[in-house]
Design an enzyme around this catalytic site. Sequence first.
Site, PDB file in Angstrom:
ATOM      1  N   GLY A  58      40.787  35.976  55.879  1.00  0.00           N
ATOM      2  CA  GLY A  58      42.103  35.397  55.742  1.00  0.00           C
ATOM      3  C   GLY A  58      42.847  36.613  55.444  1.00  0.00           C
ATOM      4  O   GLY A  58      42.637  37.767  55.085  1.00  0.00           O
ATOM      5  N   GLN A  63      49.973  41.140  51.214  1.00  0.00           N
ATOM      6  CA  GLN A  63      48.825  41.998  51.702  1.00  0.00           C
ATOM      7  C   GLN A  63      49.600  43.013  52.925  1.00  0.00           C
ATOM      8  O   GLN A  63      48.996  43.987  53.044  1.00  0.00           O
ATOM      9  CB  GLN A  63      47.582  41.438  52.270  1.00  0.00           C
ATOM     10  CG  GLN A  63      46.768  40.635  51.067  1.00  0.00           C
ATOM     11  CD  GLN A  63      45.538  40.120  51.756  1.00  0.00           C
ATOM     12  OE1 GLN A  63      45.330  39.071  52.155  1.00  0.00           O
ATOM     13  NE2 GLN A  63      44.695  40.942  51.444  1.00  0.00           N
ATOM     14  N   CYS A 113      38.066  41.167  49.692  1.00  0.00           N
ATOM     15  CA  CYS A 113      39.408  41.130  49.986  1.00  0.00           C
ATOM     16  C   CYS A 113      39.687  42.328  50.875  1.00  0.00           C
ATOM     17  O   CYS A 113      39.186  43.423  50.546  1.00  0.00           O
ATOM     18  CB  CYS A 113      40.273  41.083  48.739  1.00  0.00           C
ATOM     19  SG  CYS A 113      41.877  40.782  48.879  1.00  0.00           S
ATOM     20  N   LEU A 114      40.609  42.283  51.884  1.00  0.00           N
ATOM     21  CA  LEU A 114      41.071  43.586  52.685  1.00  0.00           C
ATOM     22  C   LEU A 114      41.721  44.398  51.905  1.00  0.00           C
ATOM     23  O   LEU A 114      41.954  45.547  52.306  1.00  0.00           O
ATOM     24  CB  LEU A 114      41.854  42.748  53.795  1.00  0.00           C
ATOM     25  CG  LEU A 114      40.903  42.024  55.092  1.00  0.00           C
ATOM     26  CD1 LEU A 114      41.965  41.466  56.189  1.00  0.00           C
ATOM     27  CD2 LEU A 114      39.859  43.022  55.618  1.00  0.00           C
ATOM     28  N   HIS A 157      41.540  31.323  47.654  1.00  0.00           N
ATOM     29  CA  HIS A 157      41.669  33.021  47.521  1.00  0.00           C
ATOM     30  C   HIS A 157      43.007  33.523  48.247  1.00  0.00           C
ATOM     31  O   HIS A 157      43.873  34.365  47.589  1.00  0.00           O
ATOM     32  CB  HIS A 157      40.409  33.630  48.421  1.00  0.00           C
ATOM     33  CG  HIS A 157      40.658  35.258  48.425  1.00  0.00           C
ATOM     34  ND1 HIS A 157      39.525  35.828  48.073  1.00  0.00           N
ATOM     35  CD2 HIS A 157      41.423  36.093  49.060  1.00  0.00           C
ATOM     36  CE1 HIS A 157      40.007  37.181  48.076  1.00  0.00           C
ATOM     37  NE2 HIS A 157      41.063  37.218  48.699  1.00  0.00           N
ATOM     38  N   GLU A 158      43.245  32.606  49.334  1.00  0.00           N
ATOM     39  CA  GLU A 158      44.617  33.374  50.099  1.00  0.00           C
ATOM     40  C   GLU A 158      45.862  32.720  49.314  1.00  0.00           C
ATOM     41  O   GLU A 158      46.889  33.480  49.263  1.00  0.00           O
ATOM     42  CB  GLU A 158      44.721  32.912  51.535  1.00  0.00           C
ATOM     43  CG  GLU A 158      43.475  33.383  52.310  1.00  0.00           C
ATOM     44  CD  GLU A 158      43.333  34.984  52.183  1.00  0.00           C
ATOM     45  OE1 GLU A 158      44.261  35.556  52.089  1.00  0.00           O
ATOM     46  OE2 GLU A 158      42.397  35.263  52.419  1.00  0.00           O
ATOM     47  N   HIS A 161      46.777  34.827  46.491  1.00  0.00           N
ATOM     48  CA  HIS A 161      47.583  36.137  46.824  1.00  0.00           C
ATOM     49  C   HIS A 161      49.148  35.703  46.453  1.00  0.00           C
ATOM     50  O   HIS A 161      49.831  36.549  46.198  1.00  0.00           O
ATOM     51  CB  HIS A 161      47.316  36.559  48.121  1.00  0.00           C
ATOM     52  CG  HIS A 161      46.143  37.344  48.405  1.00  0.00           C
ATOM     53  ND1 HIS A 161      45.910  38.680  47.701  1.00  0.00           N
ATOM     54  CD2 HIS A 161      45.096  37.291  49.307  1.00  0.00           C
ATOM     55  CE1 HIS A 161      44.665  39.095  47.841  1.00  0.00           C
ATOM     56  NE2 HIS A 161      44.025  38.388  48.813  1.00  0.00           N
TER      57      HIS A 161
HETATM   58 CO    CO Z   1      42.337  38.896  49.641  1.00  0.00          CO
END
Ligand code: CO
Length: 186
Positions: A58, A63, A113-114, A157-158, A161
Amino acid sequence: MLKITKDNATSLRGKSKPLALPLEEKWKTLLLSMLDYLRLTQDEKFREAHPSVREGVGLAAPQVGKNVRMLVISYDNPVEEGKEPTKTEYALVNPKIVFASPNLAYLRGGEGCLSVDKPHEGYVYRHESIKVEAYDLLKDQNVTIQAQGFDAIVLQHEIDHLEGILFYDRIDKADPFKVLPGSTAV
Ligand code: CO
């Protein structure tokens, strides 16, 4: 290639703004490029060629440095015997959780997480099932998504953000692997 902001970036800590629909062309382009990037992170050859890139399921607009309410999700579903492989994939705008179960779930292996390079160990508790309303660019329509378990965790999670929340904010610092009674391990 899209540049992924890391967890020291201010965009990751801000609250993101809703977008007007129909979606402006520039946001469509960005959302689709986020999806392209996310798919690429799942390509082993691509990761070998770009060692700084990690695999993700995701990605949310903050991000990539934009505080707007958009996110993409993409992963292969577990293959059921005798059935064709399927993929879970969304490109959502203005997602809103309209139902959240009181029972909780967490990923046994914790979350990643990226935007977070350092590992943060511990359980992240989330609602075990949710209902999300959003506009999905891939379908070009408003959708209602019923999700549970892994699917619900990724969506939460997304969506976090978009509120400036990172997964490790939700880890109990004093007792990171505490098991809450009645919760489900995924
Ligand atoms: Co993340």
